[in-house]
Design a protein around this motif. Structure first.
Motif, short mmCIF file in Angstrom:
data_model
loop_
_atom_site.label_atom_id
_atom_site.label_comp_id
_atom_site.label_asym_id
_atom_site.label_seq_id
_atom_site.Cartn_x
_atom_site.Cartn_y
_atom_site.Cartn_z
N UNK A 153 0.41 -0.63 -0.06
CA UNK A 153 -0.26 0.24 0.22
C UNK A 153 1.22 1.65 0.37
N UNK A 154 0.66 2.28 -1.40
CA UNK A 154 1.45 3.66 -0.92
C UNK A 154 0.18 4.55 -0.95
N UNK A 155 0.39 5.00 -0.02
CA UNK A 155 -0.31 6.35 0.46
C UNK A 155 0.07 7.97 1.09
N UNK A 156 0.03 8.55 0.13
CA UNK A 156 1.58 9.97 0.66
C UNK A 156 0.66 11.15 0.26
N UNK A 157 1.15 12.02 0.30
CA UNK A 157 0.21 13.90 0.62
C UNK A 157 1.51 14.72 0.54
N UNK A 158 1.45 15.75 -0.72
CA UNK A 158 2.40 17.00 -0.66
C UNK A 158 1.57 17.53 0.80
N UNK A 159 1.12 17.96 1.60
CA UNK A 159 0.93 18.79 2.87
C UNK A 159 1.69 20.78 2.30
N UNK A 160 0.54 21.52 1.89
CA UNK A 160 0.17 23.18 1.57
C UNK A 160 1.97 23.42 2.64
N UNK A 161 2.53 24.25 1.60
CA UNK A 161 3.79 25.21 2.83
C UNK A 161 2.99 26.06 3.86
N UNK A 162 3.68 26.23 4.78
CA UNK A 162 3.43 26.58 6.13
C UNK A 162 3.75 28.33 6.00
N UNK A 163 3.07 28.92 6.50
CA UNK A 163 3.82 30.67 6.30
C UNK A 163 4.79 30.46 7.73
N UNK A 164 5.96 31.62 7.36
CA UNK A 164 6.80 31.53 7.58
C UNK A 164 6.41 32.13 9.25
N UNK A 165 7.52 30.97 10.34
CA UNK A 165 7.29 31.15 12.15
C UNK A 165 6.22 29.85 12.37
N UNK A 166 5.28 29.18 11.71
CA UNK A 166 4.58 28.00 11.78
C UNK A 166 6.05 26.59 11.99
#
Length: 406
Positions: A153-166
């Motif tokens: 099984x392959x389940x991967x996701x690229x999350x959105x880029x977080x803002x600076x400081x997070x």
């Protein structure tokens, strides 16, 4: 039954004649390689197959020359066989040793730029580390079970880029390296990118990579494939489990918001069906070199000859009574690359004679990782033995059929 023994005897006699009678030698000339016929060796009489078996056994030898610790590379030699037998073993190792590889991919979600067909093809080429002898072939009409199928099984996701400081544990910024070092190649950004990728792969649990001037991406490797045990597979493979041979095979690159979710089924197959099932990267052989010094090679000529064929000759000092200081002697013919460069020197061309034995084969086997190299060789011999038994059986059936039709 009374006709079975003659057919088997004739078949064995024919095979042994073919495998044990090279009938010549290969001479290495400046223009190429030529085969020189020699008188055939004396063979036993036609009526006694035991004489043929004894002659073959007395001439046949097999020795291991080199084997690495991981058993991924193996070099061995076989002496007293015909090229047809050597080539049969080579072809069997490449295309007739069963292994497990991903064959069916069920794509639930793929929003990456890699097409489903290309992604499935890349998954199929990932070698699987498991013993294929513990699985059964999956026939066309049969159902997938724990005895013929491996599930990943392959389940991967690229999350959105977080803002600076997070606090972003899924992002590595190469703009602030922890320990800046001077650039070796004169490109600090490339050095930082390599450092980030290395840290991501070696257990930093940070797969998303942010490099100045480059897209924000997440690399998907073969290590992201998760084995889902079926039936009693967890108990049968409790020692090490089932996993890809290499964890650093790049499958795809994802941008923020992209995902891949799929299920892959591996089954048993061989190289005749697809190259992904082949257990070897290379399986080849070469003929044993025969090096003869027709006349002594001294001093500068000896050093020149050693440069043309490094590792083959040894430079030793001459006796005090000699007019020369040193000479070349043959020490390791296995290291000969069959180079003809020394023939450019007329003196060396006359002094050195190189040929090749037609019944002495040096095999080199490099395993991909699904099976150890020694196991691949043993399995190829088993397959060849089975093929010979099938020939004898078919010959018996053909003779019986001819007798019944009379």
């Amino acid at each position: 039954d009374r006709h079975k023994e003659p057919v088997e005897q004739e078949t064995i006699i024919y095979l042994l004649k073919t495998m044990s009678n090279p009938g010549g030698i290969y001479d290495v000339l400046q223009s190429g390689v030529e085969f020189r016929h020699l008188p055939s060796p004396k063979v036993p009489s036609e009526g006694n197959k035991q004489d043929y078996l004894s002659a073959f056994k007395s001439n046949f030898q097999m020795r291991i020359l080199q084997q690495d610790e991981q058993d991924k590379e193996l070099v061995f030699e076989m002496i007293g066989i015909d090229v047809s037998l050597a080539n049969a073993l080579r072809r069997i190792m490449i295309s007739e040793i069963p292994t497990m590889a991903i064959e069916h991919v069920y794509m639930w979600n793929n929003s990456s730029i890699v097409h489903d067909e290309v992604l499935s093809h890349r998954l199929g080429l990932i070698p699987i580390s498991c013993d294929p002898r513990m699985f059964e072939p999956l026939e066309d009409e049969s159902q997938a079970t724990d005895r013929n199928t491996i599930v990943f099984r392959l389940a991967v996701t690229c999350e959105k880029k977080k803002k600076r400081g997070e606090n972003n544990m899924d992002t590595i910024s190469s703009s602030t390296p922890s320990d800046p070092q001077p650039s070796i190649g004169g490109n600090p950004i490339a050095d930082q990118a390599a450092e980030v990728a290395s840290a991501s792969y070696h257990g930093a649990n940070m797969a998303a990579i942010e490099i100045p001037g480059r897209p924000y991406t997440k690399h998907i490797y073969s290590s992201d494939l998760q084995w889902i045990p079926q039936g009693d597979q967890a108990e049968r493979f409790a020692d090490g489990g089932i996993r890809p041979v290499h964890d650093d095979i790049l499958i795809a690159k994802l941008r923020p918001g992209q995902s891949i979710e799929l299920e892959a089924h591996a089954r048993l197959g061989d190289g005749k069906d697809h190259a992904k099932f082949s257990p070897v990267a290379t399986a080849c052989y070469r003929l044993m070199p025969v090096i003869e010094l027709v006349s002594d090679v001294h001093d500068e000529l000896a050093e020149e000859l050693d440069k043309y064929e490094p590792g083959v000759f040894e430079i030793i000092p001459c006796h005090s009574s000699s007019n020369h200081k040193k000479k070349a002697v043959v020490r390791n013919p296995y290291a000969c690359t069959m180079s003809r460069n020394y023939m450019r020197n007329p003196e060396l061309k006359k002094a050195v004679n190189i040929s090749r034995k037609p019944d002495h084969f040096i095999f080199s086997v490099e395993a991909v990782g699904m099976l150890p190299a020694s196991t691949i060789v043993a399995e190829s011999i088993r397959v060849l033995k089975q093929k010979c038994q099938n020939i004898i059986r078919l010959a018996d059936e053909s003779l019986e059929s001819d007798l019944l039709n009379k």
